[in-house]
Design a protein around this motif. Structure first.
Motif, PDB file in Angstrom:
ATOM      1  N   ALA A  31      -9.659   3.621 -11.665  1.00 48.95           N
ATOM      2  CA  ALA A  31      -9.539   5.068 -11.864  1.00 48.95           C
ATOM      3  C   ALA A  31      -8.396   5.666 -11.056  1.00 48.95           C
ATOM      4  CB  ALA A  31     -10.850   5.754 -11.491  1.00 48.95           C
ATOM      5  N   TYR A  32      -8.102   5.070  -9.880  1.00 52.52           N
ATOM      6  CA  TYR A  32      -7.039   5.606  -9.015  1.00 52.52           C
ATOM      7  C   TYR A  32      -6.262   4.448  -8.403  1.00 52.52           C
ATOM      8  CZ  TYR A  32      -9.869   9.865  -9.166  1.00 52.52           C
ATOM      9  OH  TYR A  32     -10.584  10.954  -9.584  1.00 52.52           O
ATOM     10  N   THR A  33      -4.953   4.622  -8.296  1.00 52.12           N
ATOM     11  CA  THR A  33      -4.091   3.674  -7.601  1.00 52.12           C
ATOM     12  C   THR A  33      -3.157   4.466  -6.704  1.00 52.12           C
ATOM     13  OG1 THR A  33      -4.172   2.073  -9.429  1.00 52.12           O
ATOM     14  CG2 THR A  33      -2.386   1.838  -7.833  1.00 52.12           C
ATOM     15  N   LEU A  34      -3.223   4.213  -5.388  1.00 56.74           N
ATOM     16  CA  LEU A  34      -2.417   4.934  -4.412  1.00 56.74           C
ATOM     17  C   LEU A  34      -1.624   3.942  -3.572  1.00 56.74           C
ATOM     18  CD1 LEU A  34      -5.401   7.106  -3.118  1.00 56.74           C
ATOM     19  CD2 LEU A  34      -3.787   7.753  -4.928  1.00 56.74           C
ATOM     20  N   GLU A  35      -0.422   4.298  -3.150  1.00 49.28           N
ATOM     21  CA  GLU A  35       0.358   3.444  -2.274  1.00 49.28           C
ATOM     22  C   GLU A  35      -0.219   3.510  -0.866  1.00 49.28           C
ATOM     23  OE1 GLU A  35       4.522   4.078  -2.378  1.00 49.28           O
ATOM     24  OE2 GLU A  35       4.702   3.788  -4.547  1.00 49.28           O
ATOM     25  N   ALA A  36      -0.331   2.326  -0.214  1.00 52.59           N
ATOM     26  CA  ALA A  36      -0.894   2.285   1.133  1.00 52.59           C
ATOM     27  C   ALA A  36      -0.493   0.996   1.834  1.00 52.59           C
ATOM     28  CB  ALA A  36      -2.422   2.371   1.071  1.00 52.59           C
ATOM     29  N   GLN A  37       0.090   1.113   3.020  1.00 53.88           N
ATOM     30  CA  GLN A  37       0.411  -0.015   3.890  1.00 53.88           C
ATOM     31  C   GLN A  37       1.196  -1.125   3.196  1.00 53.88           C
ATOM     32  OE1 GLN A  37      -2.307  -1.542   6.805  1.00 53.88           O
ATOM     33  NE2 GLN A  37      -3.817   0.016   6.319  1.00 53.88           N
ATOM     34  N   GLY A  38       2.188  -0.773   2.439  1.00 50.28           N
ATOM     35  CA  GLY A  38       2.994  -1.778   1.771  1.00 50.28           C
ATOM     36  C   GLY A  38       2.332  -2.391   0.557  1.00 50.28           C
ATOM     37  N   GLY A  39       1.184  -1.854   0.169  1.00 51.82           N
ATOM     38  CA  GLY A  39       0.480  -2.342  -1.014  1.00 51.82           C
ATOM     39  C   GLY A  39      -0.107  -1.172  -1.770  1.00 51.82           C
ATOM     40  N   HIS A  40      -1.252  -1.376  -2.379  1.00 50.54           N
ATOM     41  CA  HIS A  40      -1.878  -0.316  -3.155  1.00 50.54           C
ATOM     42  C   HIS A  40      -3.376  -0.252  -2.865  1.00 50.54           C
ATOM     43  CE1 HIS A  40       1.795  -1.080  -5.521  1.00 50.54           C
ATOM     44  NE2 HIS A  40       1.750   0.224  -5.738  1.00 50.54           N
ATOM     45  N   LEU A  41      -3.880   0.954  -2.728  1.00 50.31           N
ATOM     46  CA  LEU A  41      -5.308   1.202  -2.650  1.00 50.31           C
ATOM     47  C   LEU A  41      -5.780   1.529  -4.055  1.00 50.31           C
ATOM     48  CD1 LEU A  41      -7.939   1.694  -1.082  1.00 50.31           C
ATOM     49  CD2 LEU A  41      -7.191   4.069  -0.789  1.00 50.31           C
ATOM     50  N   MET A  42      -6.741   0.758  -4.561  1.00 53.90           N
ATOM     51  CA  MET A  42      -7.202   0.911  -5.935  1.00 53.90           C
ATOM     52  C   MET A  42      -8.714   1.146  -5.931  1.00 53.90           C
ATOM     53  SD  MET A  42      -4.908  -2.229  -7.470  1.00 53.90           S
ATOM     54  CE  MET A  42      -5.375  -1.986  -9.174  1.00 53.90           C
ATOM     55  N   ILE A  43      -9.151   2.172  -6.670  1.00 51.51           N
ATOM     56  CA  ILE A  43     -10.565   2.515  -6.728  1.00 51.51           C
ATOM     57  C   ILE A  43     -11.063   2.290  -8.145  1.00 51.51           C
ATOM     58  CG2 ILE A  43     -12.272   4.344  -6.470  1.00 51.51           C
ATOM     59  CD1 ILE A  43      -9.304   5.043  -4.588  1.00 51.51           C
ATOM     60  N   GLY A  44     -12.080   1.439  -8.275  1.00 49.72           N
ATOM     61  CA  GLY A  44     -12.638   1.113  -9.574  1.00 49.72           C
ATOM     62  C   GLY A  44     -13.909   1.880  -9.844  1.00 49.72           C
ATOM     63  N   HIS A  45     -13.973   2.545 -10.981  1.00 48.47           N
ATOM     64  CA  HIS A  45     -15.155   3.293 -11.400  1.00 48.47           C
ATOM     65  C   HIS A  45     -15.862   2.556 -12.536  1.00 48.47           C
ATOM     66  CE1 HIS A  45     -13.830   7.524  -9.805  1.00 48.47           C
ATOM     67  NE2 HIS A  45     -14.023   6.631  -8.849  1.00 48.47           N
ATOM     68  N   ALA A  46     -17.151   2.872 -12.697  1.00 46.96           N
ATOM     69  CA  ALA A  46     -17.933   2.272 -13.767  1.00 46.96           C
ATOM     70  C   ALA A  46     -18.827   3.330 -14.381  1.00 46.96           C
ATOM     71  CB  ALA A  46     -18.763   1.113 -13.234  1.00 46.96           C
ATOM     72  N   ASP A  47     -18.935   3.322 -15.698  1.00 46.12           N
ATOM     73  CA  ASP A  47     -19.767   4.304 -16.395  1.00 46.12           C
ATOM     74  C   ASP A  47     -21.235   3.896 -16.454  1.00 46.12           C
ATOM     75  OD1 ASP A  47     -17.643   6.044 -16.982  1.00 46.12           O
ATOM     76  OD2 ASP A  47     -17.065   4.824 -18.702  1.00 46.12           O
ATOM     77  N   SER A  48     -21.489   2.592 -16.483  1.00 47.89           N
ATOM     78  CA  SER A  48     -22.867   2.137 -16.675  1.00 47.89           C
ATOM     79  C   SER A  48     -23.451   1.398 -15.478  1.00 47.89           C
ATOM     80  CB  SER A  48     -22.952   1.227 -17.909  1.00 47.89           C
ATOM     81  OG  SER A  48     -22.055   0.137 -17.788  1.00 47.89           O
ATOM     82  N   ALA A  49     -22.635   1.003 -14.504  1.00 44.00           N
ATOM     83  CA  ALA A  49     -23.136   0.276 -13.333  1.00 44.00           C
ATOM     84  C   ALA A  49     -23.575   1.250 -12.245  1.00 44.00           C
ATOM     85  CB  ALA A  49     -22.054  -0.661 -12.802  1.00 44.00           C
TER      86      ALA A  49
END
Length: 204
Positions: A31-49
């Motif tokens: 759902a979201y990808t942000l730049e952080a510490q030379g890499g990426h912070l990625m947040i995964g969402h789920a509709d049914s879990a």
């Protein structure tokens, strides 16, 4: 960190591992990808879990943590990585605390796959001691062993518990190798050790 509500559990894997986990186990999406510490912070969402995933992804590795909220806001998910510094190299990922007097980073266990044998989970005695039976195991060159699960058919996985002076190890057969490879592999081990410097090593 110390035991309690502030404790965080992180899982370090090769880059891309949690794409499969998110898609196949949670039927989710990034759902979201942000730049952080030379890499990426990625947040995964789920509709049914009933949970989500947050990862920091570098060039070679990623660090994952489960989220209690399947659609947690990015600013809340990012807190799971607060006060941590990641140094990603081809040889491994180093995680350090930016507040060592307050936050402590420890390796809880190491999971690896050994071709021809199966999957290994290596733990220090402090966290693996509860798995050890109260009766003596079968002696081998590197310690003692117990069979945890007797396979009923070809689909059942044989799991062997190995204990040395400094480590507790689970060896689990895989469908790729078959259960017949587990015991010969354990018998060939000459040393299993755990140290704070190298985490874990297996010789044999």
């Amino acid at each position: 960190m110390a035991e309690g509500p502030g404790r965080r559990e992180l899982h370090v894997t090769p880059k891309g591992n949690y794409d499969l986990v998110l898609r196949h186990e949670l039927n989710g999406y990034w759902a979201y990808t942000l730049e952080a510490q030379g890499g990426h912070l990625m947040i995964g969402h789920a509709d049914s879990a009933d949970q989500g995933i947050a990862i920091w992804r570098g060039r070679w590795h990623e660090v994952a943590t489960w989220l209690a909220d399947p659609k947690m806001a990015p600013e809340l998910a990012a807190r799971r990585f607060e006060n941590l510094r990641f140094t990603d190299t081809a040889g491994g990922l180093l995680i350090e605390s930016t507040r060592p007097a307050v936050d402590k980073v420890e390796v809880a266990d190491v999971d690896t796959y050994v071709p021809g044998a199966g999957y290994l989970t290596i733990m220090p005695p402090t966290s693996g001691i509860d798995l050890v039976p109260r009766w003596s195991g079968a002696p081998v060159a590197s310690g003692e062993v117990w069979i945890e699960d007797e396979p009923i058919d070809d689909d059942d996985k044989l799991t062997v518990l190995h204990v040395s002076e400094t480590a507790v190890t689970r060896v689990c057969g895989s469908g790729m190798d078959g259960n017949e490879a587990v015991l010969p592999f354990v018998e060939k081990i000459t040393r299993v050790s755990w140290s704070s410097a190298s985490a874990a090593s297996v010789d044999g």
